[in-house]
Design a protein around this motif. Structure first.
Motif, PDB file in Angstrom:
ATOM      1  N   ASN A  16      18.999  -2.805  67.361  1.00 25.43           N
ATOM      2  CA  ASN A  16      19.092  -1.654  67.190  1.00 25.43           C
ATOM      3  C   ASN A  16      19.291  -1.112  65.298  1.00 25.43           C
ATOM      4  OD1 ASN A  16      18.851  -0.789  69.506  1.00 25.43           O
ATOM      5  ND2 ASN A  16      21.315  -1.028  69.951  1.00 25.43           N
ATOM      6  N   LEU A  17      18.617  -1.614  64.312  1.00 26.78           N
ATOM      7  CA  LEU A  17      19.455  -2.019  62.558  1.00 26.78           C
ATOM      8  C   LEU A  17      18.841  -0.731  62.404  1.00 26.78           C
ATOM      9  CD1 LEU A  17      20.006  -3.050  60.005  1.00 26.78           C
ATOM     10  CD2 LEU A  17      18.428  -4.328  60.708  1.00 26.78           C
ATOM     11  N   TRP A  18      19.521   0.041  61.970  1.00 27.36           N
ATOM     12  CA  TRP A  18      19.106   1.989  61.177  1.00 27.36           C
ATOM     13  C   TRP A  18      20.194   1.643  59.535  1.00 27.36           C
ATOM     14  CZ3 TRP A  18      17.837   7.492  62.446  1.00 27.36           C
ATOM     15  CH2 TRP A  18      17.813   8.358  61.723  1.00 27.36           C
ATOM     16  N   ILE A  19      18.737   0.710  58.463  1.00 23.83           N
ATOM     17  CA  ILE A  19      20.537   1.138  57.661  1.00 23.83           C
ATOM     18  C   ILE A  19      19.323   1.879  55.667  1.00 23.83           C
ATOM     19  CG2 ILE A  19      18.702  -1.154  56.638  1.00 23.83           C
ATOM     20  CD1 ILE A  19      22.947  -1.095  55.958  1.00 23.83           C
ATOM     21  N   GLN A  20      20.549   2.304  54.959  1.00 19.16           N
ATOM     22  CA  GLN A  20      19.983   2.832  53.694  1.00 19.16           C
ATOM     23  C   GLN A  20      20.901   3.014  53.014  1.00 19.16           C
ATOM     24  OE1 GLN A  20      18.410   6.856  53.771  1.00 19.16           O
ATOM     25  NE2 GLN A  20      18.125   6.734  51.597  1.00 19.16           N
ATOM     26  N   PRO A  21      20.474   1.907  51.975  1.00 21.16           N
ATOM     27  CA  PRO A  21      21.920   1.475  50.633  1.00 21.16           C
ATOM     28  C   PRO A  21      22.409   1.892  49.621  1.00 21.16           C
ATOM     29  CG  PRO A  21      19.678  -0.242  51.274  1.00 21.16           C
ATOM     30  CD  PRO A  21      19.677   0.666  52.033  1.00 21.16           C
ATOM     31  N   PHE A  22      20.891   2.550  49.318  1.00 19.74           N
ATOM     32  CA  PHE A  22      20.317   3.774  48.594  1.00 19.74           C
ATOM     33  C   PHE A  22      20.076   5.066  48.012  1.00 19.74           C
ATOM     34  CE2 PHE A  22      19.965  -1.336  47.450  1.00 19.74           C
ATOM     35  CZ  PHE A  22      20.688  -1.279  46.538  1.00 19.74           C
TER      36      PHE A  22
END
Length: 453
Positions: free
Chosen positions: A392-398
């Protein structure tokens, strides 16, 4: 003049930590000491792989009253570059040759300073300041010397290297003693500082250590204690049973819970992450470890081209994700996951069970300003002995806006819509093949009939 005493203690392996312990933090290093300083260096033996030292420092003022007291254990994990441009991980422990120079009691206008020096040119210090009601550790200064070839063999950069970690201790009420039995860590510039069994009180009043304790977050019970992932902890069969215990199938490990994590730069959210994490550790037998979001804290740093998310599960599992920005074309930029570092710690004594790093990833890429999503299970292979499974990955690093995820680019595993053209294409290909075969068969029959005439 300061006096230094050393005496060995009984083996501490597999024991619960004794009450009292490590201090945390550092500061500038003035070559000053009050009229009387006392340092005890206590050796804690372990089972041969490492030895750690507990340092006890009792700084006294001109009237021989205690003004600063600390007792703690610490260890350093350091990544350094070799002459072949590779990177190696090394562990720096306190040695028996510890000195104590430059500590200062502090007062209303001057910061208190606790400083120790050890080994071949290594030093550590913490700076304390106070208000009318509280005191706190403002920053730690740690200097390691890569000329120490026993710790840094084949180091490319030679000489002392200093790092500073700020805001390392929340305020503690004056007259209270800060206590943290569990391990805690700070990471900066390829160095992870690990502390455990910490007891510290700055600005001691009337020379008497406080009786009230302020506990660290790690010591505050939030759920069942995490058992360090070691083979010894996995073995649960009794050795006194005369008849063999009935064999039962091992209970399958469920998928990990999904955690929500975020980082802030000032008052603005700069990184968002939602994911479930499971470690697959190869020991004598494969071991699956689910990361518990309820006991996991998030830390790290945001930048324009680099972002780091550090997750700490109960001070026994440290996972660091590094994201970078790349130019996909002259006008298009993308971000991707470049490096993952995993450290497994024994919470009882802070020893490193496993440390693994892979800085050659090129995964989870998406256009800058968007987010990356993958609901299905993915696997990150750190090394041959350690894998990370994500769910269930959801990523926003910027470029996070309004504390919300931007439009997501989904992984191919999630995009069920691509099955439609695949199925349609396969069906069309099959239909064309049938038509071609039928046509050939028909032509052959027609040709055979023509010849009989």
């Amino acid at each position: 003049m300061a006096r230094f005493l050393s005496r060995p203690l009984a083996s501490a392996s597999r024991r619960s930590p004794p009450p009292g312990a490590p201090a945390a933090a550092a500061g500038s290093m003035e070559p000053r000491c009050p009229s009387s300083c006392l340092l005890f260096l206590l050796l804690l033996g372990t089972s041969g792989f490492f030895q750690s030292y507990a340092v006890e420092v009792d700084v006294k003022d001109a009237s021989n009253a205690t003004c600063l007291y600390a007792k703690w254990m610490m260890r350093f994990l350091i990544k350094y570059e070799t002459n072949s441009s590779d990177y190696k991980n090394t562990t720096l422990n306190l040695s028996s040759s510890v000195t104590h120079n430059g500590s200062v009691c502090g007062n209303d206008t001057q910061a208190a300073l606790l400083a120790v020096q050890f080994g071949e040119g290594h030093s550590w210090s913490i700076n304390f300041t106070k208000t009318n009601e509280t005191y706190q550790g403002d920053f730690i200064s740690f200097t390691y010397n890569t000329n120490d070839t026993a710790v840094f063999p084949d180091a490319k950069r030679k000489g002392p290297i200093t790092i500073v970690v700020k805001d390392i201790m929340r305020p503690v009420q004056l007259n209270n003693v800060f206590v943290c039995h569990n391990t805690d860590s700070f990471e900066a510039e390829n160095v992870t500082q690990i502390f455990w069994n910490v007891t510290v009180q700055a600005f001691v009043q009337n020379g008497t250590i406080g009786k009230k304790e302020s506990r660290c977050r790690a010591d505050t019970p939030t759920s069942a204690p995490t058992v360090p992932p070691t083979i010894a902890n996995i073995t649960t069969a009794s050795t006194t049973t005369l008849s063999p215990a009935p064999t039962t199938a091992p209970k399958p490990v469920e998928n990990p819970d999904t955690g929500n994590y975020s980082l802030k730069s000032g008052n603005k959210t700069c990184l968002l992450a939602t994911l479930g994490l499971q470690l697959n550790v190869s020991q004598d037998k494969p071991l699956l470890i689910n990361i518990n979001p309820k006991t996991t804290s998030a830390d790290g740093a945001c930048g324009n081209t680099t972002a780091i998310l550090k997750l700490n599960d109960g001070n026994s599992t440290l996972i660091s994700f590094t994201f970078v920005v790349k130019n996909a074309s002259a006008s298009v930029q993308k971000f991707y996951l470049k490096e993952v570092n995993v450290t497994l710690l024994n919470r009882l004594n802070g020893s490193v069970i496993s440390n693994a790093d892979n800085n050659n990833f090129s995964k989870w890429d998406a256009f800058l300003g968007s987010s990356y999503m993958c609901r299905k299970e993915q696997t990150l292979e750190i090394n041959e002995d350690l894998q990370i499974h994500t769910f269930n990955l959801w990523i926003q690093p910027f470029l996070v806006k309004a504390n919300k995820f931007s439009t997501a680019q989904e992984c191919s595993l999630d995009d069920d819509s691509i099955l439609i053209p695949i199925v349609v294409g396969a069906a069309l290909a099959g239909l064309i093949a049938i038509i071609v075969v039928a046509y050939i068969i028909g032509r052959r029959k027609s040709y055979a009939g023509y010849q009989t005439l």
